[in-house]
Write a protein that holds these residues in place. Structure first.
Motif, PDB file in Angstrom:
ATOM      1  N   UNK A  43       0.960  -1.246   0.018  1.00 20.90           N
ATOM      2  CA  UNK A  43       0.090  -0.041  -0.124  1.00 20.90           C
ATOM      3  C   UNK A  43       0.763   1.171   0.119  1.00 20.90           C
ATOM      4  N   UNK A  44       2.060   1.218   0.622  1.00 18.05           N
ATOM      5  CA  UNK A  44       2.887   2.264   0.696  1.00 18.05           C
ATOM      6  C   UNK A  44       3.390   2.623  -0.484  1.00 18.05           C
ATOM      7  N   UNK A  45       3.950   1.677  -1.285  1.00 20.64           N
ATOM      8  CA  UNK A  45       4.364   1.675  -2.586  1.00 20.64           C
ATOM      9  C   UNK A  45       3.342   2.331  -3.344  1.00 20.64           C
ATOM     10  N   UNK A  46       2.009   2.020  -3.392  1.00 14.85           N
ATOM     11  CA  UNK A  46       1.106   2.191  -4.312  1.00 14.85           C
ATOM     12  C   UNK A  46       0.693   3.780  -4.160  1.00 14.85           C
ATOM     13  N   UNK A  47       0.595   4.235  -2.631  1.00 16.35           N
ATOM     14  CA  UNK A  47       0.347   5.540  -2.233  1.00 16.35           C
ATOM     15  C   UNK A  47       1.411   6.682  -2.487  1.00 16.35           C
ATOM     16  N   UNK A  48       2.734   6.131  -2.055  1.00  5.50           N
ATOM     17  CA  UNK A  48       3.625   7.414  -1.995  1.00  5.50           C
ATOM     18  C   UNK A  48       4.585   7.265  -3.439  1.00  5.50           C
ATOM     19  N   UNK A  49       4.977   6.051  -4.037  1.00  2.00           N
ATOM     20  CA  UNK A  49       5.637   5.862  -4.848  1.00  2.00           C
ATOM     21  C   UNK A  49       5.239   5.855  -6.519  1.00  2.00           C
ATOM     22  N   UNK A  50       4.044   5.087  -6.348  1.00  2.00           N
ATOM     23  CA  UNK A  50       3.384   4.794  -7.884  1.00  2.00           C
ATOM     24  C   UNK A  50       2.989   6.272  -8.376  1.00  2.00           C
ATOM     25  N   UNK A  51       2.506   7.181  -7.647  1.00  2.00           N
ATOM     26  CA  UNK A  51       1.686   8.370  -8.231  1.00  2.00           C
ATOM     27  C   UNK A  51       2.991   9.275  -8.939  1.00  2.00           C
ATOM     28  N   UNK A  52       4.084   9.295  -8.144  1.00  2.00           N
ATOM     29  CA  UNK A  52       5.185  10.119  -8.909  1.00  2.00           C
ATOM     30  C   UNK A  52       5.774   9.501 -10.258  1.00  2.00           C
ATOM     31  N   UNK A  53       5.712   8.097 -10.460  1.00  2.00           N
ATOM     32  CA  UNK A  53       6.228   7.511 -11.508  1.00  2.00           C
ATOM     33  C   UNK A  53       5.195   7.827 -12.487  1.00  2.00           C
ATOM     34  N   UNK A  54       3.950   7.484 -12.393  1.00  2.00           N
ATOM     35  CA  UNK A  54       2.717   7.712 -13.324  1.00  2.00           C
ATOM     36  C   UNK A  54       2.644   9.390 -13.640  1.00  2.00           C
TER      37      UNK A  54
END
Length: 169
Positions: A43-54
């Motif tokens: 969940x942390x990866x989906x909330x904090x890291x994925x949006x910046x990559x997208x």
């Protein structure tokens, strides 16, 4: 040859031991604890890291240096070959100041500090980013997909092993 030959009747395999009954709930607890912990990381990866990559994929072609922007609270840390960088980016626009927190996770060997320049797409200044993030966009994408895939596989494997253990009990 000296000595006596062993025959099949004199060979006795060691007995297999099963865990004592009644300790299954402890194993279940630890499996579920691990699943919850790994789920939190997912969940942390989906909330904090994925949006910046997208968002970096969305602005990568049109992003230009933004000299009126600044980086505050920026820091990077390394764990073996995984690098985690957090920064707060501020960009003054005609409509006001845009502030954005970014989190980059990427892999590689690096010693020393990272220098970053703030980048922005003039048409989408709310997606302000850095040249570090754009330069390592493929690396970040692959690291995110492999990391989240491995964690998801561990969660699924743990749950399947728990179901199988309950069926045999």
């Amino acid at each position: 040859m000296t000595g006596t030959p062993e025959t099949a009747s004199s060979y006795r395999p060691d007995a297999l031991r099963l865990p004592p009954r009644g300790h299954g709930w402890i194993n279940t607890f630890w499996v579920l604890f691990g699943v919850v912990a790994l789920g939190g990381i997912l969940v942390a990866g989906a909330v904090y890291t994925a949006p910046a990559v997208i968002s970096d994929w969305q602005v990568r072609a049109a992003a230009r240096p933004a000299p009126e922007a600044r980086v505050s609270e920026g820091k990077c840390s390394a764990k073996l070959v995984i690098h985690i960088c957090d920064a707060t980016l501020s960009l003054r626009t005609k409509a006001g100041t845009v502030t954005r927190r970014v989190n980059y996770v990427f892999s590689g060997l690096h010693a020393g500090d990272y220098r970053v320049g703030v980048m922005a797409d003039p048409a989408r200044p709310d997606l302000v980013t850095t040249d570090l993030g754009l330069d390592r966009l493929w690396n970040r994408t692959i690291t995110l997909l492999v990391g989240m895939g491995a964690i998801a596989a561990c969660i699924i494997g743990a749950l399947l092993s728990l179901i199988r253990a309950r069926r045999t009990a």
